[in-house]
Design an enzyme around this catalytic site. Structure first.
Site, PDB file in Angstrom:
ATOM      1  N   GLU A 278       0.413   1.751  12.711  1.00 34.98           N
ATOM      2  CA  GLU A 278       1.448   0.773  12.672  1.00 34.98           C
ATOM      3  C   GLU A 278       1.414   0.135  13.917  1.00 34.98           C
ATOM      4  O   GLU A 278       1.806  -1.083  14.193  1.00 34.98           O
ATOM      5  CB  GLU A 278       2.800   1.335  12.060  1.00 34.98           C
ATOM      6  CG  GLU A 278       2.851   1.378  10.524  1.00 34.98           C
ATOM      7  CD  GLU A 278       2.080   2.675  10.185  1.00 34.98           C
ATOM      8  OE1 GLU A 278       1.531   3.481  11.054  1.00 34.98           O
ATOM      9  OE2 GLU A 278       2.143   2.999   8.882  1.00 34.98           O
TER      10      GLU A 278
ATOM     11  N   HIS B 138      11.303   6.195   2.091  1.00 31.45           N
ATOM     12  CA  HIS B 138      10.692   4.859   1.353  1.00 31.45           C
ATOM     13  C   HIS B 138      11.750   3.800   0.915  1.00 31.45           C
ATOM     14  O   HIS B 138      11.314   2.788   0.352  1.00 31.45           O
ATOM     15  CB  HIS B 138       9.944   5.264   0.101  1.00 31.45           C
ATOM     16  CG  HIS B 138       8.329   5.942   0.549  1.00 31.45           C
ATOM     17  ND1 HIS B 138       8.173   7.114   1.269  1.00 31.45           N
ATOM     18  CD2 HIS B 138       7.087   5.255   0.442  1.00 31.45           C
ATOM     19  CE1 HIS B 138       7.047   7.245   1.428  1.00 31.45           C
ATOM     20  NE2 HIS B 138       6.091   5.920   1.159  1.00 31.45           N
TER      21      HIS B 138
HETATM   22  C1  TPP Z   1       3.466   5.718   8.400  1.00 36.39           C
HETATM   23  C2  TPP Z   1       2.988   5.684   6.896  1.00 36.39           C
HETATM   24  N1  TPP Z   1       2.212   4.553   6.642  1.00 36.39           N
HETATM   25  C3  TPP Z   1       2.010   4.208   5.489  1.00 36.39           C
HETATM   26  C4  TPP Z   1       2.351   4.849   4.523  1.00 36.39           C
HETATM   27  C5  TPP Z   1       1.872   4.642   2.887  1.00 36.39           C
HETATM   28  N2  TPP Z   1       1.068   5.749   2.569  1.00 36.39           N
HETATM   29  C6  TPP Z   1       1.323   7.046   1.925  1.00 36.39           C
HETATM   30  S1  TPP Z   1      -0.044   7.895   1.609  1.00 36.39           S
HETATM   31  C7  TPP Z   1      -1.021   6.981   2.309  1.00 36.39           C
HETATM   32  C8  TPP Z   1      -2.399   7.403   2.668  1.00 36.39           C
HETATM   33  C9  TPP Z   1      -2.571   8.660   3.430  1.00 36.39           C
HETATM   34  O1  TPP Z   1      -3.980   9.106   3.312  1.00 36.39           O
HETATM   35  P1  TPP Z   1      -4.303  10.441   3.820  1.00 36.39           P
HETATM   36  O2  TPP Z   1      -3.698  10.809   5.126  1.00 36.39           O
HETATM   37  O3  TPP Z   1      -5.596  10.603   3.851  1.00 36.39           O
HETATM   38  O4  TPP Z   1      -3.545  11.522   2.753  1.00 36.39           O
HETATM   39  P2  TPP Z   1      -3.969  11.470   1.104  1.00 36.39           P
HETATM   40  O5  TPP Z   1      -3.073  10.694   0.731  1.00 36.39           O
HETATM   41  O6  TPP Z   1      -5.417  11.184   1.022  1.00 36.39           O
HETATM   42  O7  TPP Z   1      -3.821  13.002   0.750  1.00 36.39           O
HETATM   43  C10 TPP Z   1      -0.455   5.782   2.918  1.00 36.39           C
HETATM   44  C11 TPP Z   1      -1.051   4.785   3.532  1.00 36.39           C
HETATM   45  C12 TPP Z   1       3.228   6.084   4.663  1.00 36.39           C
HETATM   46  N3  TPP Z   1       3.717   6.820   3.759  1.00 36.39           N
HETATM   47  N4  TPP Z   1       3.540   6.424   6.092  1.00 36.39           N
END
Ligand code: TPP
Ligand code: TPP
Ligand code: MG
Ligand code: MG
Lengths: 332, 335, 335, 332
Positions: free
Chosen positions: B68, B137
């Site tokens: 971000e 959230h």
């Molecule tokens: C700081 C932040 N940015 C964006 C999000 C929205 N978001 C939730 S899960 C996710 C993907 C995360 O991917 P990863 O770390 O690979 O974990 P996975 O869901 O694949 O287990 C995003 C972008 C968030 N929760 N927190």
């Protein structure tokens, strides 16, 4: 990738292998039920399933000692169950009931349990990493041999908090095991669109951490890696990083049209799923047959049904209690 | 902004209107591009930019890593470098990871450079609760940014505004933050066929009334409109003022409605203490001290991290009945 | 907290009092440690922890890398893990890099965990302007944190408070933020020989008066005291209320002084719009509506990023003359 | 480390070498005068001197093209002068006068100049990195061949913004040159107390950036490295990282008791200072003698005296203008 029919190596204890399988199966069935409960509207909000990734959490948890802490993400039902939070409490949490492990205030993304030192359930990507580092700092300063297990997705590795946390952990030689669940997607963003260096262990090594990559679909491999990490961290060698290569079989959450990957790609991975493969190996080793499998399924189904019943019967917290837990009730 | 001839109207969702605004901006100005997490292949976490990647290509629809601070900061740099970036931060909660760039950099450069370096950056964020997404959230933190000189803070509540504010924000030489309430995306409204840019200076009366002013913005507007209906059934005519812009606040419109009705209820999904509701109360107190017979009422989020369980979340967020009750209280002088 | 016998007093600087508090905490409780940028070898950017490294060693006086998010978050984890960390963030401006950890994690865990996981963390930060450090070093952003449920926000203005609040904050089971105004460090005050812990619940009247209440906190307290002197020379007796704690606000003390004087001036170095001054105005408006003859006056920072040049910085920050003028205005009913 | 008496290699143009020396000397004398003005109270706030590090900025600026942008830190007077901001405007800025390059609103830490694309003067450690990345993104999208030069201290490398910025720049192949001025201290924190991996180029390489480390006390070396970086970035090869190893001879700012390093350590470095060494080499090559040096010193002294006079004669901005520049004056 393990061939489905390959029997287990002799070094593996059959009993234990069955335990691993059962744990994975329990998580899988729990997740399937959660999805069902979501469609029925009993579970709301975001729901992130762990289906396809069960071998990772299962392997890790074998080395998590009672004194250890686990810091997880929003995709943490599996870890919570494997860590020993009662299924009733997890299901009740997702139903938003007072009997839930966070009294219904956290929901699916914020499972907590003080007794087993399960410190969330953090839904800020990368947000748990500094917390785990701090827990490890406390463990070290207090002279315990506790380890902080920090679980996150590969998407988190682009966040600044990853960078700052790994540096601090290594600089101060803290007992943290960084467990990256690399399922190759962060929501719809493929790894190679989020990292200029996709060999994730190289990133960890650039902070001088001990690091390894393992097949996250093979529970024996994940277990062995976690044991190496635990031994290293617990014996004062500082932090350790493991990249578990795995795959998410379901959508990111229940609001995901999965436009970013093909059905074929998913199918291909499902063929090598952790349960399917390990079941075949157990069979090949004569440890699992249809009867045994049916028994296991039935036991798990019964536990899950009971958890659903428990959650359904749970009580909503009184609205009058809304403002509790903003500050601690016992003040000095 | 539209001609005075009768305008053809069509029904459209807020999501679709937001999408049209983006589409138009991308079509009309090649300096405009969209960047953020999952705006491309995924189609936007609230599906606002679905199909844009295919239409405008990956240079202009940029999926970013989870970073971000860097991509918001890159928006600042790109704006200075002559582009017109639209940065999407999935929710205001995550924007805290970019708070340094927004507050210490975007908001200060024009001033610190003695007027030389302006930052024509637009940042869109989802905000608000109501989907049982729990404490990380669901918060309405637009307040925090509304406190910062150098930023402009917009909160489109209607299809017309979400359709029209973006173009004006993009034409603005300074950083503009646009907050879209998550519960609005599926909401339908009527939009003129020829809808285009709207002002980003003035609050707007969404319903005329004489007995009490409901002052609000964003997702809460519709709760106020509903409350006004219920009040009307009880003979109380509520005027509903949609602030539209939280920084700078349109004092004139606030004071006008209060001077007309002499009673005010402020409705804000942010927490009460130190929220925008406090500032509005203070301005009314300062500028319309003799206009009120009773103090302003504030209907805000209860001061707890928003809980997951539905009944608790409902209890934590402002609800129509509370607004009605607060309005009756100021009108009747008692509960 | 002190006995009622006459107490021996000594003169001490705010810096020295802050230092004593830290020293005592480190001495009395082995769970306490200090961590932050340059707290060790450098001696603290405002020289508060000079010599501590030598005395308590590098395990307990931890110089951190420039990683605000990680070391604040590590404070959270260490607090959960049984330690009592004191984290120093050099200035509140830089704390924006750790805003995610403070707001999304420290403030939410107790609630999200249904009461299980409390975070006994103390964070100290310098705040405020007046040293010509310009826009990225001079802002008073304690406001932003005062808006967040789950946090407590302290603003010691006196040597007694900076000496005594830390121990109480450390005994608190929840996250506490302590803001020290940069202009106070060199300020001298009288401290009881046996000074120890003080409450962190109540505002305090620092000067009794009957004609007008000056409500303030932190660095502005002393400007108000000076203004009160000047006003006294003109026959106006100002009561000065030091808020001491910005979250939770002590409504009772605020309403008490306003009910006594019927006139109020709020003085805050934060920006006016959406600042703590707005919340106090709103609470007075709500809870003491009939007590005032004239609206509350706010003397706040002008809404600009604080400029470097001295005359402009002075003009941007609240000054004694402005406070005097505002007080006279509410007392006399005109300028 | 270059031996003081070693003559310049034949490949170096003598004229140009003298230019480099003069530029460094100009920065040095300017900084000395700034310190003096600080003691006299004409300059206030924080003042971070560049003394000892002049070879870095001087080397870099030789490759900065007119269309390029420079993003710097609070220790940026040298860069500002070298980039071509008139000395009068820089000194007036530090005096807080309207004739200053930021109208007196920024001060020492926030020098800006739109004409030369000098985009600050950012006093948040690490804060400039994303901005530089964004500028490079604009340059690339607009099809110009501009490069963003991003200057920061080694302390900034621990910040999350460093990590996020390098990844983004490499992922998107943006023309940024990351110039790390490694003076081995971040205020009082030595490099090895802030980084678990002190070989900083390894960190940059972990994002797959081209990276090199150079002797930051040798202006010929810094110039050559910057040229390689510029060529690479300008020709579309993505970002480039240079670690300039240097040393700060003075305190961090004017409020620093320097308890974290010994006088001997500082002295040792001063012996190999960039001006001293280069002057000796110029002499050894017959390019600089006492007369020439005296002439240069006199010219620079005159410019500086003029700048001080200009700054002193400058006008404070009217207080009525305080609220200008919070928002742009021309609104659409
Ligand atoms: C700081 C932040 N940015 C964006 C999000 C929205 N978001 C939730 S899960 C996710 C993907 C995360 O991917 P990863 O770390 O690979 O974990 P996975 O869901 O694949 O287990 C995003 C972008 C968030 N929760 N927190
Ligand atoms: C985010 C942030 N944290 C802390 C500070 C305080 N601070 C100013 S300069 C500095 C040291 C930076 O060191 P380095 O990056 O190596 O640059 P140098 O001063 O050595 O040139 C610190 C800690 C700051 N300005 N910004
Ligand atoms: Mg992933
Ligand atoms: Mg340095």
């Amino acid at each position: 990738m393990i061939t489905a029919a390959e029997p287990l190596p002799d070094t593996v204890d059959g009993e234990h292998a069955l335990v691993l399988f059962t744990q994975m199966l329990r998580v899988r069935r729990f997740e399937e039920k959660s999805a069902e409960m979501y469609s029925k509207g009993n579970i709301r909000g975001f729901l992130h399933l762990y289906i396809g990734e069960e071998a990772v959490g299962t392997g890790i948890m074998q080395s998590v000692a009672p004194q250890d802490a686990v810091v997880a993400t929003y995709r943490e039902h599996g870890h919570a169950l494997l860590r020993g939070i009662p299924m009733n409490a997890v299901m009740a949490e997702m139903f938003g009931k007072q009997e839930g492990c966070s009294r219904g205030r956290g929901g699916s993304m914020h499972l907590f349990d003080k007794a087993t030192r399960f410190i969330g359930g953090n839904a800020i990507v990368g947000g748990g990493l500094p917390v785990a580092v701090g827990y490890a700092l406390a463990a070290k300063m207090r002279g315990t041999d506790a380890v902080a297990w920090c679980i996150f997705g590969e998407g988190a590795m682009a966040e600044g908090e990853f960078h700052e946390s790994l540096n601090l952990a290594e600089l101060w030689q803290l007992p943290v095991v960084f467990c990256c669940e690399n399922n190759f997607y962060a929501m719809g963003t493929a790894l190679d669109r989020s990292e200029s260096e996709t060999r994730l262990v190289e990133k960890a090594r650039s902070y001088r951490l001990d690091a390894e990559v393992v097949d996250g679909m093979d529970v024996l491999a994940t277990e062995a890696a976690a044991r190496r990490a635990a031994d290293s961290a617990r014996s004062g060698n500082g932090p350790y990083f493991i990249e578990f290569q795995t795959y998410r079989f379901k959508a990111h959450s229940m609001f995901d049209a999965e436009r970013y990957r093909s059905k074929e790609e998913v199918h291909e991975h499902e063929l090598h799923g952790p349960l399917r493969t390990f079941a075949a190996r157990l069979s090949a080793s004569g440890l699992l047959d249809d009867d045994k499998r049916a028994t296991l399924e039935a036991e798990i189904a019964a536990e899950i049904e009971a958890a659903v019943a428990f959650a359904e019967a749970g009580t909503p917290e009184p609205v009058d209690d809304l403002t509790r837990f903003v500050y601690s009730e016992v003040q000095p | 902004m539209n001609s005075s001839e009768p305008t053809a109207m069509r029904e459209i969702t807020y999501r679709e209107a937001a999408r049209e605004a983006l589409h138009e901006a991308l079509t009309n100005d090649e300096r405009v591009f969209l960047m953020g997490e999952d705006v491309g292949r995924y189609g936007g976490s609230y599906a606002v930019s679905l199909g844009f990647l295919e239409e405008f290509g990956p240079e202009r629809i940029r999926d970013t890593p989870l970073s971000e601070s860097a991509f918001v900061g890159a928006g600042i740099g790109a704006a200075i470098g002559g582009m017109r970036p639209i940065v999407e931060v999935m929710t205001v909660n995550f924007s805290l990871l970019a708070a340094d760039q927004i507050i210490n950099t975007a908001a200060t450069y024009l001033h610190m450079s003695g007027g030389q370096i302006n930052v024509p950056l637009v940042i869109r964020m989802a905000t608000g609760g109501g989907l049982q997404l729990a404490a990380q959230h669901s918060h309405s933190l637009e307040n925090l940014y509304a406190h910062i000189p150098g930023l402009k803070v917009l909160t489109p509540a209607t299809v017309e505004d979400v359709r029209g504010m973006l173009a004006t924000a993009l034409a603005d030489p300074d950083p503009v933050l646009i907050f879209e309430h998550i519960l609005l995306y599926n909401r339908k409204g009527l939009l003129a066929e020829q809808a285009g840019a709207v002002d980003i200076d003035r609050a707007r009366v969404r319903r005329e009334g004489t007995h009490v002013s409901l002052i609000t913005y964003g997702g809460s507007l519709w709760k106020c409109m509903e409350a006004a209906e219920l009040l009307a059934q009880q003979g109380i005519e509520a005027e509903v003022l949609d602030l539209r812009i939280l920084r700078p606040l349109d004092d004139e419109s606030i004071i006008a409605t209060v001077s007309k009705t002499h009673r005010a209820v402020i409705v804000d999904e942010g927490w009460r203490s130190g929220g925008i509701s406090a500032e509005i109360t203070a301005r009314i107190h300062e500028q319309a001290f003799y206009e009120l017979d009773l103090p302003v009422q504030r209907v805000c989020a209860v001061e707890v991290p928003i809980p997951y369980a539905k009944h608790l979340e409902d209890a934590a967020l402002p609800q129509v009945e509370e607004i009605v009750a607060a309005a009756k209280k100021v009108v009747n002088g008692h509960d």
